[in-house]
Design a protein around this motif. Sequence first.
Motif, mmCIF file in Angstrom:
data_model
loop_
_atom_site.group_PDB
_atom_site.id
_atom_site.type_symbol
_atom_site.label_atom_id
_atom_site.label_comp_id
_atom_site.label_asym_id
_atom_site.label_seq_id
_atom_site.Cartn_x
_atom_site.Cartn_y
_atom_site.Cartn_z
ATOM 1 N N ALA A 265 -4.259 -1.439 0.108
ATOM 2 C CA ALA A 265 -3.716 -1.798 1.419
ATOM 3 C C ALA A 265 -4.757 -2.599 2.197
ATOM 4 C CB ALA A 265 -3.300 -0.547 2.186
ATOM 5 N N SER A 266 -5.206 -3.706 1.603
ATOM 6 C CA SER A 266 -6.241 -4.538 2.222
ATOM 7 C C SER A 266 -6.202 -5.917 1.578
ATOM 8 C CB SER A 266 -7.631 -3.913 2.026
ATOM 9 O OG SER A 266 -7.919 -3.784 0.639
ATOM 10 N N ASN A 267 -7.026 -6.840 2.147
ATOM 11 C CA ASN A 267 -7.064 -8.207 1.617
ATOM 12 C C ASN A 267 -7.774 -8.298 0.284
ATOM 13 O OD1 ASN A 267 -5.667 -9.375 3.724
ATOM 14 N ND2 ASN A 267 -7.495 -9.614 4.973
ATOM 15 N N GLY A 268 -8.561 -7.331 -0.080
ATOM 16 C CA GLY A 268 -9.290 -7.339 -1.333
ATOM 17 C C GLY A 268 -9.179 -5.995 -2.029
ATOM 18 N N GLU A 269 -9.896 -5.867 -3.141
ATOM 19 C CA GLU A 269 -9.839 -4.649 -3.935
ATOM 20 C C GLU A 269 -10.898 -3.650 -3.411
ATOM 21 O OE1 GLU A 269 -9.398 -7.433 -7.743
ATOM 22 O OE2 GLU A 269 -9.462 -5.303 -8.272
ATOM 23 N N GLN A 270 -10.602 -3.095 -2.244
ATOM 24 C CA GLN A 270 -11.503 -2.129 -1.628
ATOM 25 C C GLN A 270 -11.095 -0.727 -2.082
ATOM 26 O OE1 GLN A 270 -11.348 -2.778 2.585
ATOM 27 N NE2 GLN A 270 -11.674 -5.003 2.389
ATOM 28 N N ALA A 271 -12.032 -0.031 -2.710
ATOM 29 C CA ALA A 271 -11.713 1.262 -3.326
ATOM 30 C C ALA A 271 -11.159 2.250 -2.302
ATOM 31 C CB ALA A 271 -12.957 1.833 -3.996
ATOM 32 N N GLU A 272 -11.681 2.214 -1.059
ATOM 33 C CA GLU A 272 -11.206 3.184 -0.073
ATOM 34 C C GLU A 272 -9.788 2.889 0.385
ATOM 35 O OE1 GLU A 272 -13.641 1.146 0.259
ATOM 36 O OE2 GLU A 272 -13.555 -0.027 2.101
ATOM 37 N N GLN A 273 -9.285 1.684 0.101
ATOM 38 C CA GLN A 273 -7.936 1.314 0.505
ATOM 39 C C GLN A 273 -6.938 1.391 -0.656
ATOM 40 O OE1 GLN A 273 -6.846 0.767 3.530
ATOM 41 N NE2 GLN A 273 -8.904 1.086 4.385
ATOM 42 N N LEU A 274 -7.338 1.994 -1.760
ATOM 43 C CA LEU A 274 -6.430 2.145 -2.902
ATOM 44 C C LEU A 274 -5.310 3.114 -2.533
ATOM 45 C CD1 LEU A 274 -5.832 1.610 -5.929
ATOM 46 C CD2 LEU A 274 -7.184 3.644 -6.438
ATOM 47 N N ILE A 275 -4.064 2.633 -2.638
ATOM 48 C CA ILE A 275 -2.927 3.495 -2.292
ATOM 49 C C ILE A 275 -2.075 3.829 -3.507
ATOM 50 C CG2 ILE A 275 -2.815 2.670 0.095
ATOM 51 C CD1 ILE A 275 -0.528 0.845 -0.726
ATOM 52 N N TYR A 276 -2.292 3.117 -4.631
ATOM 53 C CA TYR A 276 -1.509 3.453 -5.834
ATOM 54 C C TYR A 276 -2.268 3.000 -7.067
ATOM 55 C CZ TYR A 276 2.068 3.419 -9.457
ATOM 56 O OH TYR A 276 2.751 3.627 -10.622
ATOM 57 N N ALA A 277 -2.239 3.837 -8.099
ATOM 58 C CA ALA A 277 -2.779 3.479 -9.410
ATOM 59 C C ALA A 277 -1.846 4.075 -10.463
ATOM 60 C CB ALA A 277 -4.196 4.014 -9.589
ATOM 61 N N SER A 278 -1.397 3.249 -11.398
ATOM 62 C CA SER A 278 -0.485 3.729 -12.435
ATOM 63 C C SER A 278 -1.188 4.738 -13.324
ATOM 64 C CB SER A 278 0.017 2.550 -13.267
ATOM 65 O OG SER A 278 -1.072 1.852 -13.825
ATOM 66 N N ARG A 279 -0.397 5.568 -13.994
ATOM 67 C CA ARG A 279 -0.962 6.627 -14.816
ATOM 68 C C ARG A 279 -1.800 6.075 -15.946
ATOM 69 N NH1 ARG A 279 4.171 10.852 -15.370
ATOM 70 N NH2 ARG A 279 4.336 11.349 -13.126
ATOM 71 N N GLU A 280 -1.299 5.020 -16.607
ATOM 72 C CA GLU A 280 -2.041 4.395 -17.699
ATOM 73 C C GLU A 280 -2.911 3.294 -17.116
ATOM 74 O OE1 GLU A 280 1.396 5.038 -21.134
ATOM 75 O OE2 GLU A 280 0.600 3.053 -20.716
ATOM 76 N N THR A 281 -4.191 3.435 -17.266
ATOM 77 C CA THR A 281 -5.118 2.458 -16.706
ATOM 78 C C THR A 281 -5.965 1.870 -17.822
ATOM 79 O OG1 THR A 281 -6.771 4.152 -16.273
ATOM 80 C CG2 THR A 281 -5.193 3.645 -14.495
ATOM 81 N N VAL A 282 -6.594 0.759 -17.512
ATOM 82 C CA VAL A 282 -7.452 0.079 -18.461
ATOM 83 C C VAL A 282 -8.590 -0.567 -17.683
ATOM 84 C CG1 VAL A 282 -6.157 -2.068 -18.362
ATOM 85 C CG2 VAL A 282 -7.524 -1.553 -20.392
#
Length: 856
Positions: A265-282
Motif C-alpha cells: 500500500a505504497s509507491n514502492g516495495e516498502q516491507a512495512e506497507q505489505l498488505i498481501y502476499a500469496s501463499r506460494e512465494t519465490v
Amino acid sequence: MSDPVNQQRPIQGLRQLFSRRNGIAWAMLVFTLLVQLVVWHNLRSSENRAAEQQFEMLSEKVTEAIRKRLRDHEQILLGGAGLFDAVEQVTREQWHAYVERLLLPDRYPGIQGVGFTQAIPAASRDAHVARIRAQGFPDYDIYPPGQREFYTSIIFLEPFVGRNLAAFGYDMYSEPTRQRAMRRAAQLGETSITGKVTLMQETHGKVQAGVLLYVPVYQPGAPLLTPKQRMQALIGFVYSPYRVEDLMRGILRAADLPLALHIYASNGEQAEQLIYASRETVDPDNARYSQVQQLDLYGQTWTLRLDSLPEFDNRFHSNEALVMALGLGLSLLVFFLTSSLALRHNRAQAMAEEMTRHIRQSKHDLRLSEERLSLALKGSNDGLWDLDLEAGSMYASPRAWEMLGYRPNELTCDLKLWERLTVAEDLAQQKARLAQTMLSNVDHFTTELRLQHKHGHVVPVLLRGYIQRDPQGMAQRISGTLMDLTERKRVEQMKNDFVSTVSHELRTPLTSISGALGLIVGGALGSAPAPMQQMLEIAYRNSLRLGHLINDLLDMEKIAAGKMSFELREHSLGDLLEESLASNQALCEQHGIRCSLDHPVDVLVWVDGMRLQQVLGNFLSNAVKFTPQGGQIRLHSSLRGPRVRISVTDQGPGIPEAFRSRVFEKFAQADASDSRQKSGTGLGLAITKELIERMGGTVGFDCPPGQGTTFWCELPIQPSTSETDSRDDLPRILVVEDEPDTGRLLHMMLREGGYGVERVQSLHQAREKLAAGRYEAMTLDLHLPDGSGMQLIDELCEKPAMQNLPIVVISAAHQFDQAQFPERIVWLHKPITNAQLLTAVEKARSNVRQANGGST
C-alpha cells in the motif's frame, strides 16, 4: 578358435567410417548439429517470447481483477449513499434490508461488511449517545474516549454479527490513517481508500492487513462547491472494511495463477506497507519472469509485484532437453544414412547409368513422335506445335517458325517459349486463361494470341489445341495448330477505320446541316415562301432521319465489336421512368399524343441508366410513330416475381402475324416497300434487345387483336440493403465477397438461377452464418478484409458437419496451387458470366454427391 575374417569385419567397418570417402557424412553431421543448435536457439527464443506474453497477460488479468472488484464495491457504497439521499432518516432495519439484498458472501467474497459512520460535532455528542442508547443499546458509547472537536461513530455495520460487533461505536476519525482518507473523501466529494490499517474486527485468529473504502454522504440540497461547504454539509460516510487476504482470496479464487503476488500500500516495495502476499512465494532474484506494477486507487497507490513460479516456467521450458536429445538423435541418423549411401557408390553409379539409358530412350521416342506429327500436317499452311509436359519439351513446325520470322529451332525450345513470344501486356491475362483451361475438364480449346515477330511487329494468331490428360484429369501433353490472322485483322481494321470515318466525317457536317435547317424552319431567319418552307421541312425531317440512321448503325457496330461500354450501378426505377417520360414529352406533344406513367411500386434495378433511357426512348418513339393523333401512350411497370416488367402500350394497328418472328432482327420492318408510310432504320428494336440482354434482362411484346401493341422489357430487381432472400422453398447459397459491386452481381446471378442468396463480406460474418444455418453451397473470395478464404476452407474441412459443403472459389488470382483445394471445390477466375457461375455451382454440388456415393 575364433574366425579371423569375422574379427577383421568390425575393424574394416570402422576404417571405412573414418575414411576420406566418408567425409561427406562427417560434413553432414557437423551441418545437422549446427542446424539443430540454431533450431534449438530459435525454439528457446520463441518459448521465451510466448512465456513473456503469457506472463504479461496474467499480470494484466490480476490488476484488472483487483481494479474491477474495487469498482464493484464502490458501486455498492454509492448505492448506500443513494439510500441516504433518497430517505430523510435511514433506519437500522432499512440498512439491514439493503445490505442483505446485496448477497455479499456469495457475490462479493472478501468484503467484511457495509456500514455507515455518522459525523458528530462535539456539541451533539451527548445527544447522539443518548439517542442510540434509546434504540436498545444501553452500553453504547463513542470510543476511544476523549474530547475532540469532531467525532465519527459507526452506527450501522452489516452483517451486524461476529467480528463486526467490535466496530460498533468506533470513531474512525480519531486514527490518522483513516482520518486522511475520510478527510479527502469529504473535501473532494470522491471515493477514497485508506492505507494499511489494522481493522477493529481483528478480535481473534490471524491478524490480517486491512483497508477501508469511504463514500461521503451530504445533507440533501446543501451547497457543495468548495471543500469547506462539503465539510459543513457532511452527514457521514458509507464505508466497507476489508481484510486484504480475504479480499484477494475472493478476487483470485477462480484464477489458478502460477504466480507469486505481493501487494504494498505504497509507491514502492516498502516491507512495512505489505498488505498481501500469496501463499506460494519465490525469491525475486530466482524468478525467471518478474514484473512490478502500480495501481492508482481512490487516492492511494498500490504497488504489485508478480513473480513466476516454477510451475509457470515448466509450461514453456520443460521440453528443451527433449528437443536437444531428438536433435542429436536426428543428426546421428542423418550421419549413418549418409555414410551408408557414400559407401555404396558402385550401386548408385549403376543406378545412374540405368536412369541415363531410360532418358536417352525417352528422347529417342519423343523425336520419332515429333517426326510423325510433322509429316501428318506437312501440307497444311498452319503451324504445328506440341508441348510434352512430362518431358518438359516443345516442338514447333517450320511453318510456325516462319510466321514469326525465325528459322526452325533458332530459339531455345522449352515450355516457357510461348511466354517469351507473347506480347508483354497480354501475358498475365493469357496465363490466367491457360490456368483456367488446365483446371477445367475440357479437352479442346481455341483462343487468340498476339505474338512478337522477330523484327518487332505483332503477329495475331489463332491457337487451337487438344489436351491429353491422365486418368486423374491432369494434363500430360498439349498439341495443336497455329493460324496467322494478320490478313483477317487487317480487314477488321479497315472496317473499324471506315466506321470511325463515318462517325467523324459524316456526323459532323450532318449535325451542322440539321442545325441550320432547324433554324430556318423555325423562322430564325425570317419567313420563307410556302413552297420553299415545305421543301425545307422535308429536308429537315430527312436530315434527322439520317442522323438517327447513323447513330443506330454506329451502336450496332459497337455492339457487334464488343466495344459498347456499360456503367452498371443501382438505380431507382421510378426515377428512371419519370426521367424518360419527361425526355419524350415534347415528341408526344408534337404529334398530338398524350403519354401517361403508371408505376405503382418503386424498386431498385442494376442497370446503366443512360442505356435504359435509350431503350425506353426506342419504345416510346416507336409507339408515337404508330399511335394516331389524339391517342394515348401508356408507360407502366409491374412486378413479375424477382423481376420487374417495364411496358409501353400504344394504340396502333398492331404487328402483322407474319412479321412477329422478326421484330427484333436487324433492319427488319413490317412494311419494307419503297412506299411504306412509317420511316425508320429497322435497327431500334434490335439495339434495344442487345442492350437489355447485356444488362441481364429480356425483351418481348404482346399484341392482342384490336388493342394496340405493348413492347416490354424485364429486369432483375436489385435486393435492398439486407441482401437476403427469405423464401424457404429455395436452395440457399452463401456468397462470401467483400467487394460490394461484385457481391451484388453474384447475388443477382444466383437469384436468377433459382437460389435463395445470403451475402456477407468477411470471414467473421461467414463463420456466424455457417454456424447458424444450413446452405446448399457457398461462393468464396480468397482475399477478404480479415483473412484468407483458405482459412475458412481449412476450418470447414475439420468440421464433420461442414466438410462436404460445395464451394465455388471466385478469385482474381492468376496463379494458385491446385493441390491446396479439396476435390469438391470448383475454381473460377474473375470476371465470370452468369452461365459460368451457375454451371460451377451445379458442378460443385455434383462433386459432393459423387463423393458421398450419390447421396446428399
